[in-house]
Each structure stands twice: as C-alpha cells, then as structure tokens.
Design an enzyme around this catalytic site. Sequence first.
Site, PDB file in Angstrom:
ATOM      1  N   GLY A 209      16.588  24.828 -23.238  1.00 25.33           N
ATOM      2  CA  GLY A 209      16.454  26.105 -22.542  1.00 25.33           C
ATOM      3  C   GLY A 209      17.466  26.154 -21.424  1.00 25.33           C
ATOM      4  O   GLY A 209      18.582  25.682 -21.571  1.00 25.33           O
ATOM      5  N   CYS A 210      17.073  26.698 -20.301  1.00 28.86           N
ATOM      6  CA  CYS A 210      17.971  26.820 -19.157  1.00 28.86           C
ATOM      7  C   CYS A 210      18.399  25.436 -18.670  1.00 28.86           C
ATOM      8  O   CYS A 210      17.567  24.569 -18.431  1.00 28.86           O
ATOM      9  CB  CYS A 210      17.261  27.580 -18.037  1.00 28.86           C
ATOM     10  SG  CYS A 210      18.231  27.693 -16.532  1.00 28.86           S
ATOM     11  N   PHE A 211      19.701  25.251 -18.493  1.00 30.23           N
ATOM     12  CA  PHE A 211      20.180  23.924 -18.080  1.00 30.23           C
ATOM     13  C   PHE A 211      19.762  23.556 -16.669  1.00 30.23           C
ATOM     14  O   PHE A 211      19.737  22.388 -16.305  1.00 30.23           O
ATOM     15  CB  PHE A 211      21.679  23.735 -18.288  1.00 30.23           C
ATOM     16  CG  PHE A 211      22.608  24.806 -17.781  1.00 30.23           C
ATOM     17  CD1 PHE A 211      22.341  25.604 -16.692  1.00 30.23           C
ATOM     18  CD2 PHE A 211      23.814  25.002 -18.438  1.00 30.23           C
ATOM     19  CE1 PHE A 211      23.232  26.569 -16.241  1.00 30.23           C
ATOM     20  CE2 PHE A 211      24.717  25.967 -18.006  1.00 30.23           C
ATOM     21  CZ  PHE A 211      24.421  26.754 -16.904  1.00 30.23           C
ATOM     22  N   TRP A 212      19.417  24.518 -15.835  1.00 29.58           N
ATOM     23  CA  TRP A 212      18.962  24.207 -14.476  1.00 29.58           C
ATOM     24  C   TRP A 212      17.701  23.343 -14.531  1.00 29.58           C
ATOM     25  O   TRP A 212      17.539  22.422 -13.742  1.00 29.58           O
ATOM     26  CB  TRP A 212      18.664  25.475 -13.692  1.00 29.58           C
ATOM     27  CG  TRP A 212      19.805  26.400 -13.486  1.00 29.58           C
ATOM     28  CD1 TRP A 212      21.148  26.121 -13.511  1.00 29.58           C
ATOM     29  CD2 TRP A 212      19.713  27.800 -13.208  1.00 29.58           C
ATOM     30  NE1 TRP A 212      21.883  27.260 -13.266  1.00 29.58           N
ATOM     31  CE2 TRP A 212      21.023  28.302 -13.078  1.00 29.58           C
ATOM     32  CE3 TRP A 212      18.647  28.685 -13.066  1.00 29.58           C
ATOM     33  CZ2 TRP A 212      21.290  29.643 -12.801  1.00 29.58           C
ATOM     34  CZ3 TRP A 212      18.907  30.016 -12.791  1.00 29.58           C
ATOM     35  CH2 TRP A 212      20.223  30.486 -12.659  1.00 29.58           C
TER      36      TRP A 212
ATOM     37  N   TYR B 277      12.924  31.506  -9.416  1.00 28.32           N
ATOM     38  CA  TYR B 277      13.018  30.803 -10.690  1.00 28.32           C
ATOM     39  C   TYR B 277      12.732  29.315 -10.505  1.00 28.32           C
ATOM     40  O   TYR B 277      12.027  28.708 -11.315  1.00 28.32           O
ATOM     41  CB  TYR B 277      14.408  31.007 -11.313  1.00 28.32           C
ATOM     42  CG  TYR B 277      14.515  30.477 -12.719  1.00 28.32           C
ATOM     43  CD1 TYR B 277      14.207  31.277 -13.810  1.00 28.32           C
ATOM     44  CD2 TYR B 277      14.925  29.166 -12.967  1.00 28.32           C
ATOM     45  CE1 TYR B 277      14.304  30.793 -15.109  1.00 28.32           C
ATOM     46  CE2 TYR B 277      15.022  28.677 -14.258  1.00 28.32           C
ATOM     47  CZ  TYR B 277      14.706  29.492 -15.330  1.00 28.32           C
ATOM     48  OH  TYR B 277      14.794  28.994 -16.610  1.00 28.32           O
TER      49      TYR B 277
END
Length: 181
Positions: free
Chosen positions: A14-17, A158
């Site tokens: 998913g989101c790399f963060w 987020y």
Amino acid sequence: MTTKNLQIATVGGGCFWCTEAVFQEVKGVENVVSGYSGGSVPGRPTYREICSGLTGHAEVVQITFDANVISYEDILVIFMTTHDPTTLNRQGADRGTQYRSVIYYNDDKQKEVAEIVVKELGVYYEDLIVTEISKAQIFYEAEKEHQDYYKNNQAQGYCSFVITPKLMKLRKLHADKLKSA
C-alpha cells in the site's frame, strides 16, 4: 567485531509511508528508502505519475538489512502481518495498482522464501492472499518529501489514523524484533 551481511528486500504494502515507518523500527534494518518499482513506462516516474495508476509502478520500500541480525523470512513475516495482503490493489482508503501488495525478489532463494511465507501465512487469513511475488525490477527512489515521512509528519491526520495503528500492531506482534522495547 562481526562483519555485517547486508541484503536488500523490496516490498510494497500500500502506501510506502506506512511500510517505511514499520521497517524503520525493526532491529537489523540499516536503511529504508521509499520508492517505486514494477512499472512499464520508461524513465524515472514521479509521485504524481504513480498516483495516476497509469505507469504500472507500485509504491514500495527498499529495505537494507543485516541478515546476521534479522532474516529475510522475518522481514517478510513482518511485512505480511502489518498490512492486509488479501485486498487486491488496495490498502484501506488507498486504491489502485500502485497500492498493490507485492514482494520483489532478487534471487531464487528470496523467491523460494517468499512463496513459503505467503503459503504458511495463508491459513491465518479468512480471505485468499493476493500478494504478488515478482522478480525485482528497477527501483526508483521517491522524492525527498516522501522519505522519513512518518518521522517528519506525525501530527498529520494520515499518520495519526493510518500509520500509528500499523505501528501499534507491529509493536504488539513483533516486539522481540524491534530496535527498542
């Protein structure tokens, strides 16, 4: 003094963060870089292009780890248990092929380990694991503002609502694998 056995793992959850923040806490991990891999469009992609979903790239992290401290298998178990590997092209509200669950292997041994981990963990999920296992492709480092995102933006919504719960799950499931208790 023991010599380090540095190896590379490239995964997308998913989101790399989120994935970056998880692995920055893992003992034996030397470096985590957010980036893009697996696309079919030539040239260096940008975040904006990736977000369009048209380049074919996934948001990934490249993890440099000391295999004398943590195994590739343990890296993958942590990866598979800190995101939802049963949702195709989606993690939470993030939707699109750029958010797919993917393991990019560097050699036959990594491929074998990835296949074993996915198969063994499959029994713990109600739904089928859809994590892609593919040969590593060119890794493109993401722009500077995407590196150390959680560390630099913890107060952002987020981070609070998506990343912090993943870190809490990591700390609960893998406390013995973390840099600090």
